[in-house]
Every structure is written in C-alpha cells, then in structure tokens.
Design a protein around this motif. Structure first.
Motif, PDB file in Angstrom:
ATOM      1  N   ARG A   1      34.153  10.265   3.590  1.00 10.56           N
ATOM      2  CA  ARG A   1      33.152  10.355   4.664  1.00 10.56           C
ATOM      3  C   ARG A   1      33.447  11.565   5.558  1.00 10.56           C
TER       4      ARG A   1
ATOM      5  N   GLU B   1      32.517  14.697   3.822  1.00 12.40           N
ATOM      6  CA  GLU B   1      31.055  14.805   3.791  1.00 12.40           C
ATOM      7  C   GLU B   1      30.503  15.466   5.053  1.00 12.40           C
ATOM      8  N   VAL B   2      31.056  15.138   6.199  1.00 14.39           N
ATOM      9  CA  VAL B   2      30.522  15.666   7.464  1.00 14.39           C
ATOM     10  C   VAL B   2      31.291  16.874   7.983  1.00 14.39           C
ATOM     11  N   ALA B   3      32.428  17.202   7.358  1.00 13.83           N
ATOM     12  CA  ALA B   3      33.273  18.297   7.848  1.00 13.83           C
ATOM     13  C   ALA B   3      33.356  19.450   6.848  1.00 13.83           C
TER      14      ALA B   3
ATOM     15  N   THR C   1      37.749  13.248  13.419  1.00 16.15           N
ATOM     16  CA  THR C   1      36.303  13.314  13.235  1.00 16.15           C
ATOM     17  C   THR C   1      35.768  12.028  13.832  1.00 16.15           C
TER      18      THR C   1
ATOM     19  N   ILE D   1      32.198   9.761  14.604  1.00 12.38           N
ATOM     20  CA  ILE D   1      30.778   9.569  14.319  1.00 12.38           C
ATOM     21  C   ILE D   1      30.203   8.632  15.375  1.00 12.38           C
TER      22      ILE D   1
ATOM     23  N   ASP E   1      24.057   8.856  14.608  1.00 15.73           N
ATOM     24  CA  ASP E   1      23.826   9.788  13.506  1.00 15.73           C
ATOM     25  C   ASP E   1      24.465  11.154  13.745  1.00 15.73           C
TER      26      ASP E   1
ATOM     27  N   ALA F   1      27.845  13.535  13.916  1.00 11.13           N
ATOM     28  CA  ALA F   1      29.239  13.689  13.484  1.00 11.13           C
ATOM     29  C   ALA F   1      29.866  14.818  14.289  1.00 11.13           C
TER      30      ALA F   1
END
Length: 91
Positions: free
Chosen positions: A45, A48-50, A58, A60, A63, A65
């Motif tokens: 995860r 995916e966002v980094a 990180t 969240i 919605d 990040a």
C-alpha cells in the motif's frame, strides 16, 4: 468515502516515524499504526502511494496519501478530507 481512522504506516528504527507518532497519539484522533515490516500488504500500500518506494512515515487520511508529512499537514488533511474524524474537536 467516509474515513473511520487515520492510517499511519511506519517501521522500526525510522526516526521520522518516531517524531510523528507522539503528536498523533496525543491528538485524540483515531489512528491505526501499521508496521510495514510486519504486514506485506501494508508495504505494498505504501509503495502504491509513494511512487514505488517504501517511504515511511506514510499517512492516509480518507482519500489523501501523505508521504513523510508533518503533524500540521496531517491536521490539514483531516480537516479537508475526513472532518468526521474530528469528532467534535474544536480545531
């Protein structure tokens, strides 16, 4: 999407995570602390966002990040993306 908690992704030995965890705990906000070394899905995860990296902390919020955020950045994200988490706080 309604957020029920802030997701705080961290790993042992990360000094930036250590600096962020205390203000998060004191904030009174609902926070789930997730060690990416204990949870392969959590590490995925974060990647995916980094941008494919396992950068922690990180966070969240709804919605949004946030990669390596400050606590004020997290507070702003809560106000914008998940105000329901404030639960009556006068922020």
């Amino acid at each position: 999407m309604t957020a029920t908690e802030i997701e705080f992704y961290w790993r042992p030995g990360c000094p930036f995570c250590a600096m962020l965890v205390e203000p998060l705990r004191r904030s009174g906000l609902p926070v789930r602390e997730i060690n990416i070394w204990d949870d392969p899905g959590a590490a995925a995860r974060v990647r995916e966002v980094a941008g494919g990296n396992e950068t922690v902390p990180t966070v969240i919020v709804g919605d949004a990040a946030l990669v390596n955020p400050s606590f004020p950045e997290i507070e702003a994200a809560v106000r914008e993306h998940a105000p329901e988490l404030l639960g009556g706080r006068a922020d």
